[in-house]
Write a protein that holds these residues in place. Structure first.
Motif, PDB file in Angstrom:
ATOM      1  N   VAL A 111     -10.829   5.610  -3.961  1.00  0.00           N
ATOM      2  CA  VAL A 111     -10.506   4.205  -3.712  1.00  0.00           C
ATOM      3  C   VAL A 111     -11.828   3.456  -3.776  1.00  0.00           C
ATOM      4  O   VAL A 111     -12.791   3.860  -3.099  1.00  0.00           O
ATOM      5  CB  VAL A 111      -9.876   4.010  -2.315  1.00  0.00           C
ATOM      6  N   GLN A 153      -9.217  -0.315   4.140  1.00  0.00           N
ATOM      7  CA  GLN A 153      -7.833  -0.390   4.648  1.00  0.00           C
ATOM      8  C   GLN A 153      -6.896   0.495   3.842  1.00  0.00           C
ATOM      9  O   GLN A 153      -6.037   1.184   4.399  1.00  0.00           O
ATOM     10  CB  GLN A 153      -7.308  -1.832   4.550  1.00  0.00           C
ATOM     11  N   VAL A 154      -7.065   0.471   2.513  1.00  0.00           N
ATOM     12  CA  VAL A 154      -6.201   1.286   1.650  1.00  0.00           C
ATOM     13  C   VAL A 154      -6.447   2.775   1.927  1.00  0.00           C
ATOM     14  O   VAL A 154      -5.504   3.550   2.073  1.00  0.00           O
ATOM     15  CB  VAL A 154      -6.434   0.945   0.160  1.00  0.00           C
ATOM     16  N   GLU A 203      -4.766   3.809   5.147  1.00  0.00           N
ATOM     17  CA  GLU A 203      -3.303   3.939   5.004  1.00  0.00           C
ATOM     18  C   GLU A 203      -2.952   5.185   4.173  1.00  0.00           C
ATOM     19  O   GLU A 203      -2.005   5.904   4.499  1.00  0.00           O
ATOM     20  CB  GLU A 203      -2.737   2.661   4.359  1.00  0.00           C
ATOM     21  N   GLY A 233       1.100   4.117  -2.530  1.00  0.00           N
ATOM     22  CA  GLY A 233       0.545   5.315  -1.892  1.00  0.00           C
ATOM     23  C   GLY A 233       1.514   6.489  -1.899  1.00  0.00           C
ATOM     24  O   GLY A 233       1.148   7.607  -2.273  1.00  0.00           O
ATOM     25  N   VAL A 270      -7.767   4.106  -7.184  1.00  0.00           N
ATOM     26  CA  VAL A 270      -7.264   2.813  -6.709  1.00  0.00           C
ATOM     27  C   VAL A 270      -8.428   1.826  -6.722  1.00  0.00           C
ATOM     28  O   VAL A 270      -9.442   2.051  -6.047  1.00  0.00           O
ATOM     29  CB  VAL A 270      -6.692   2.912  -5.272  1.00  0.00           C
ATOM     30  N   THR A 297       0.831  -1.218   0.000  1.00  0.00           N
ATOM     31  CA  THR A 297       0.000   0.000   0.000  1.00  0.00           C
ATOM     32  C   THR A 297       0.862   1.263   0.000  1.00  0.00           C
ATOM     33  O   THR A 297       0.609   2.200  -0.763  1.00  0.00           O
ATOM     34  CB  THR A 297      -0.939   0.034   1.221  1.00  0.00           C
ATOM     35  N   CYS A 347      -9.868  -1.877  -5.765  1.00  0.00           N
ATOM     36  CA  CYS A 347      -9.650  -2.966  -4.801  1.00  0.00           C
ATOM     37  C   CYS A 347     -10.770  -3.992  -4.950  1.00  0.00           C
ATOM     38  O   CYS A 347     -11.873  -3.643  -5.366  1.00  0.00           O
ATOM     39  CB  CYS A 347      -9.719  -2.421  -3.369  1.00  0.00           C
ATOM     40  N   ASP A 368      -5.053  -2.822  -7.034  1.00  0.00           N
ATOM     41  CA  ASP A 368      -4.512  -3.474  -5.842  1.00  0.00           C
ATOM     42  C   ASP A 368      -5.160  -4.848  -5.717  1.00  0.00           C
ATOM     43  O   ASP A 368      -6.348  -5.004  -5.983  1.00  0.00           O
ATOM     44  CB  ASP A 368      -4.798  -2.621  -4.597  1.00  0.00           C
TER      45      ASP A 368
END
Ligand code: ADP
Ligand code: MG
Length: 211
Positions: free
Chosen positions: A127, A86-87, A90, A58, A76, A54, A78, A153
């Motif tokens: 995201v 979670q991404v 972070e 990131g 992003v 990440t 996912c 990701d």
């Protein structure tokens, strides 16, 4: 051998932030991928879960964000809502040194109303899961014509879940002049195929350890 983040061309504020986060040195995948990502190249990275992927994308994508432009500059994708959350978490930690940056999570199984309200002012970073991103593109509530960096990701899981067509559709809304970063824990053959469709001259990085 451990490598310091200070060996990278990063703003002092980001280096201080990484120190505050307790990131004393780069993980192996970060040490291999970040110099290439910061050069603007596409990468295709295979590294096991928990290896720090990440922050690898990131830290790279945050360098490309101009907060004075109210456009979505990075996307992003996912496989699941949990992973997207979670991404985002972070990315917010990594972006603490950047005032006024807007990061929005857009996942299925969530009501549309709040998402549409949040999209009234374009977030700098989105995201989300492929299906819900597609839905927003269809409604024109999300515009990606200024998106400079696309991240896939957990690409292996997204393909397992049958998201290949959704990813292709989302990519068709992005400029062709962009950076595309693909991350995966495993490296099945279908990764190679999607990489060939959506990446340009990617640098293949593998930390050797398989999940
Ligand atoms: P992956 O996506 O490869 O499964 P994550 O990006 O979720 O791994 O990172 C795993 C954990 O390692 C997270 O808790 C993250 O905060 C931490 N981490 C990432 N980079 C570093 C670093 N350079 N130093 C210390 N911890 C790190
Ligand atoms: Mg991950």
């Amino acid at each position: 051998m451990t490598q310091s983040f200070a060996s990278l061309t990063l703003p002092a504020a980001q280096l201080d932030n990484l120190t505050e986060l307790g990131y004393a040195s780069m993980t192996p995948v970060q040490a291999e991928a970040l110099p290439v990502i910061l050069q603007g190249r596409d990468v295709r990275v295979q590294a096991k879960t928990g290896s720090g992927k990440t922050a690898a994308f990131g830290i790279g994508l945050l360098q490309q964000i101009d907060v004075s432009h109210f456009t979505t500059q990075s996307l992003v994708l996912c496989p699941t809502r949990e992973l997207a959350d979670q991404v985002s978490k972070e990315l917010r930690r990594l972006a603490r040194f950047t005032a006024n940056i807007k990061i929005l999570t857009l996942c299925g199984g969530q009501p549309m109303g709040p998402q549409l309200a949040s999209l009234a002012h374009a977030p700098h970073i989105v995201v989300g899961t492929p299906g819900r991103i597609q839905e927003h593109l269809r409604k024109n509530s999300l515009r990606l014509q200024h998106t400079k960096v696309l991240v896939l990701d957990e690409a292996d899981r997204m393909l397992d879940m049958g998201f290949a067509d959704a990813i292709d559709d989302v990519v068709s809304h992005l400029p062709t002049a962009r950076q595309t970063l693909l991350f995966s824990a495993t490296y099945p053959q279908n990764i190679e195929q999607i990489s060939a469709r959506i990446q340009r001259d990617p640098v293949a990085i593998s930390t050797g350890d398989v999940s």
